[in-house]
Design an enzyme around this catalytic site. Structure first.
Site, PDB file in Angstrom:
ATOM      1  N   LYS A 220       3.732   6.218   4.710  1.00  0.00           N
ATOM      2  CA  LYS A 220       2.676   5.050   4.713  1.00  0.00           C
ATOM      3  C   LYS A 220       3.075   4.363   6.071  1.00  0.00           C
ATOM      4  O   LYS A 220       2.594   2.974   6.276  1.00  0.00           O
ATOM      5  CB  LYS A 220       4.159   3.483   3.562  1.00  0.00           C
TER       6      LYS A 220
ATOM      7  N   PRO B  97       0.849  -1.329  -0.055  1.00  0.00           N
ATOM      8  CA  PRO B  97      -0.130  -0.213   0.162  1.00  0.00           C
ATOM      9  C   PRO B  97       1.090   1.353   0.005  1.00  0.00           C
ATOM     10  O   PRO B  97       1.851   1.205   0.758  1.00  0.00           O
ATOM     11  CB  PRO B  97      -0.953  -0.232   1.173  1.00  0.00           C
ATOM     12  N   GLU B  98       0.143   2.544  -0.564  1.00  0.00           N
ATOM     13  CA  GLU B  98       1.532   3.767  -0.785  1.00  0.00           C
ATOM     14  C   GLU B  98       0.045   4.384  -0.002  1.00  0.00           C
ATOM     15  O   GLU B  98      -1.003   4.142   0.378  1.00  0.00           O
ATOM     16  CB  GLU B  98       1.268   3.973  -2.131  1.00  0.00           C
TER      17      GLU B  98
ATOM     18  N   ARG C 225      12.164  -2.139 -10.417  1.00  0.00           N
ATOM     19  CA  ARG C 225      10.887  -2.063 -10.315  1.00  0.00           C
ATOM     20  C   ARG C 225      10.605  -2.589 -12.142  1.00  0.00           C
ATOM     21  O   ARG C 225      11.326  -1.454 -12.282  1.00  0.00           O
ATOM     22  CB  ARG C 225      10.027  -0.788  -9.427  1.00  0.00           C
TER      23      ARG C 225
END
Length: 269
Positions: A58, A2-3, A258
């Site tokens: 976060k 989650p961001e 990424r």
């Protein structure tokens, strides 16, 4: 993982909890607290009032009497408030019974998530960078701090010591909207590009929060609700599809280890 928008969504879903008191803490996972042994937790948590719940990057922060609980959801963490425990407790790693006999529950399939307990929040503030919704985050701040570095822009934005809360999904979106190639060196950006970057960071994060974040596989909040921002994505996850701006094909490359989505026609290098 989650961001910022997903974490903000979880924080917003927990706002009925402040002013309640923790009656007791229960766990089936001895590593649930990253920096304290389970045997020492009762005195730090039980009978403590929850004054506020807020976010930094976060991290989900609970301000309780004399301590702070700092939750990190990591890959599959799920933190929610409920009037009852789930019938299947297999993935419940800990729960708190509150003074109205409701529950604050933390589930995590992969056991990566958990929490820290701190006496003050200075350690966290010193360890991570500026939050995009802090008043100190301005165009001038971004301009000064981007230009004095000489790093690939996506790698820099992924660095939680620089700006906290951004991750792979929203950085791809922000760079697409700003027409900036993710491999560009930060020191080569023009003032106009940095201005667009600043505006799009705020705009995209706010819009995603309005949609309760992005759910691909694991993110959920408030007793199994999911985020709806996936339908708004223009770059991330759209490899092989047409760019909505120029009709060229969205590509996927590796940046800072990424998977990175971009339109090579719109985001020239």
């Amino acid at each position: 993982m989650p961001e910022l928008p997903e974490v903000e969504t979880v924080v917003n879903s927990l706002q009925k909890i402040p002013k309640k008191t923790i009656k007791s803490f229960h766990t089936s996972w001895h590593k649930i607290c990253y920096n304290n042994k389970i045997l020492n937790l009762d005195k730090s948590i039980n009978n403590k009032k929850i004054y506020s719940i807020y976010r930094k990057g976060k991290n989900i922060i609970f301000d309780i009497n004399d301590n702070y609980l700092v939750f990190q959801l990591r890959m599959t963490g799920y933190l929610y408030h409920s009037t009852q425990l789930p019938s299947n407790m297999k993935y419940v790693r800990c729960y708190f019974i509150l003074n109205d006999d409701s529950y604050l529950i933390f589930e995590d399939i992969r056991k990566f998530g958990g929490f820290y307990i701190y006496k003050d929040i200075n350690h966290l503030n010193n360890r991570i960078g500026i939050d995009p919704f802090e008043k100190q985050f301005t165009y001038k701040w971004l301009q000064e701090n981007i230009l004095k570095r000489n790093r690939q822009i996506k790698g820099l934005l992924l660095d939680q010591n620089f700006i906290c809360g951004l991750g792979n999904i929203y950085i791809d979106e922000i760079l697409w909207f700003s027409r900036i190639h993710p491999l560009r060196l930060s020191s080569t950006l023009s003032n106009k590009e940095i201005k667009q970057l600043f505006l799009n960071i705020i705009k995209i994060l706010k819009k995603s929060i309005d949609f309760h974040g992005t759910t691909f596989m694991n993110f959920k909040f408030d007793n199994m609700k999911t985020g709806n921002y996936k339908s708004e994505l223009e770059a991330y996850g759209r490899e092989g599809k047409k760019c909505q701006r120029c009709l060229n094909i969205i590509s996927k490359i590796k940046v800072s280890g990424r998977g990175t989505h971009l339109c090579k026609a719109c985001q020239s290098f």
